[in-house]
Design an enzyme around this catalytic site. Structure first.
Site, PDB file in Angstrom:
ATOM      1  N   SER A  29       0.824  -1.219   0.000  1.00  0.00           N
ATOM      2  CA  SER A  29       0.000   0.000   0.000  1.00  0.00           C
ATOM      3  C   SER A  29       0.850   1.257   0.000  1.00  0.00           C
ATOM      4  O   SER A  29       1.703   1.430   0.867  1.00  0.00           O
ATOM      5  CB  SER A  29      -0.867   0.076   1.264  1.00  0.00           C
ATOM      6  N   HIS A  60      -7.657  -0.506  -8.229  1.00  0.00           N
ATOM      7  CA  HIS A  60      -7.230   0.180  -9.446  1.00  0.00           C
ATOM      8  C   HIS A  60      -5.950  -0.341 -10.071  1.00  0.00           C
ATOM      9  O   HIS A  60      -5.981  -0.892 -11.144  1.00  0.00           O
ATOM     10  CB  HIS A  60      -7.164   1.689  -9.203  1.00  0.00           C
ATOM     11  N   ALA A 112       2.601  -2.295   3.964  1.00  0.00           N
ATOM     12  CA  ALA A 112       2.417  -1.289   5.014  1.00  0.00           C
ATOM     13  C   ALA A 112       1.995  -2.045   6.265  1.00  0.00           C
ATOM     14  O   ALA A 112       1.223  -2.997   6.186  1.00  0.00           O
ATOM     15  CB  ALA A 112       1.325  -0.311   4.591  1.00  0.00           C
ATOM     16  N   SER A 211      -1.444  -8.832   5.078  1.00  0.00           N
ATOM     17  CA  SER A 211      -1.014  -9.450   3.811  1.00  0.00           C
ATOM     18  C   SER A 211       0.257 -10.262   4.003  1.00  0.00           C
ATOM     19  O   SER A 211       0.593 -10.648   5.123  1.00  0.00           O
ATOM     20  CB  SER A 211      -0.763  -8.343   2.776  1.00  0.00           C
TER      21      SER A 211
HETATM   22  N1  HPA Z   1      -2.776  -2.989  11.304  1.00  0.00           N
HETATM   23  C1  HPA Z   1      -2.977  -3.815  10.258  1.00  0.00           C
HETATM   24  N2  HPA Z   1      -2.607  -3.539   9.025  1.00  0.00           N
HETATM   25  C2  HPA Z   1      -2.013  -2.353   8.804  1.00  0.00           C
HETATM   26  C3  HPA Z   1      -1.781  -1.437   9.832  1.00  0.00           C
HETATM   27  C4  HPA Z   1      -2.189  -1.766  11.158  1.00  0.00           C
HETATM   28  O1  HPA Z   1      -2.002  -1.013  12.131  1.00  0.00           O
HETATM   29  N3  HPA Z   1      -1.165  -0.352   9.269  1.00  0.00           N
HETATM   30  C5  HPA Z   1      -1.038  -0.634   7.938  1.00  0.00           C
HETATM   31  N4  HPA Z   1      -1.547  -1.839   7.663  1.00  0.00           N
END
Ligand code: HPA
Length: 271
Positions: A29, A60, A112, A211
């Site tokens: 992400s 997208h 992320a 993920s």
């Molecule tokens: N938790 C789960 N997934 C995530 C988070 C989180 O705090 N931040 C970015 N993806």
């Protein structure tokens, strides 16, 4: 896994490309910009590939980007398939098998994640040294294909030690602050509760996300070397006295994307 389906998808992609990628890179992400660095780019949209889910479900930027990064032939996944979208594990596994059959030897997974380790800060990059599968589902459940890998794959060295060391060295050489730690996958799509985050810390997690783990399992089973990098976009639920939202995740990954790009391009160069 259905080998016939994988081969069908691969045959289609081979009509579009004239390289054999050696490295696959899954962009998490907000980290999709790395694809801008690819030279001689060829894009293949997931929706055009037989057996891949349609873009309405994927979102997208659901596409493979083929080309050269730091002089190496690579394939990037700009947009991944998430478990929380409701896809069966078999569909999450498919793009990994496709890359394997296209010839990759190494998979770089990025994501992320929420920081669980309280010494982390939003914006930190973390090399994944191990993971915990808190989804209690596994992409390898079902009939095993011995042509791909063993029934009971070893997960004791899932994240390649040489690549962990290399990544640390590259970070140091480029003055990039880097963390190391254990990634815990929760199914999502809710963010965690503060109690869940305390639990994740107790069981040994440093970062949490939605993920990566199924993809790494599939890659390991198929004999690929794996490197994982998390971008800590926020402190996980309950650590700071503030609510979580996707906006913060996107803002932080945007802030870090240049550093992230520098790190990955330099790691790929040294691979
Ligand atoms: N938790 C789960 N997934 C995530 C988070 C989180 O705090 N931040 C970015 N993806």
């Amino acid at each position: 896994m259905n080998l016939e389906k994988v081969k069908e998808s691969v045959d289609f992609i081979k009509t579009k490309i004239d390289i054999s990628p050696e490295i696959g890179i899954i962009l998490g992400s907000g980290l999709g910009d790395l694809a801008e660095k690819v030279e001689n780019k060829v894009i293949v949209k997931y929706e055009d590939i037989p057996n891949m889910p349609k873009s309405t479900v994927v979102g997208h930027a659901g596409q493979y980007v083929f080309g050269k990064l730091s002089g190496k032939d690579v394939v990037m996944m700009q947009g991944r398939i998430h478990y929380y979208e409701g896809h069966p594990m078999e569909i999450i596994a498919l793009p990994i098998h496709i890359m394997k059959f296209l010839g990759i030897k190494t998979l770089v997974v990025t994501n992320a994640a929420g920081g669980v380790n309280t010494s982390f800060n939003p914006g930190d990059l973390m090399i994944i040294t191990d993971h915990i599968n808190f989804v209690f589902n596994n992409p390898l459940i079902g009939k095993n294909d011995e042509e791909i890998g063993p029934r009971f794959p070893d997960m004791s060295m899932s994240y390649d030690k040489n690549l962990v060391n290399l990544s640390e060295e590259v970070a140091k050489a480029h003055n990039i602050n880097i963390q190391k730690g254990v990634y815990v996958m929760m199914p999502g799509p809710t963010y965690e509760t503060p109690a869940e985050v305390r639990m994740i810390r107790i069981i040994g997690g440093d970062a949490v996300g939605m993920s990566t783990v199924p993809e790494v399992i599939v890659a390991k089973h198929a004999g690929l070397k794996v490197l994982g990098i998390s971008c800590v976009t926020n402190m996980a639920s309950g650590i700071l006295d503030q609510p979580l939202n996707h906006q913060e995740v996107i803002e932080t990954s945007n802030r870090v994307k240049d550093t992230f790009t520098r790190l990955i391009t330099n790691i790929v160069e040294k691979m």
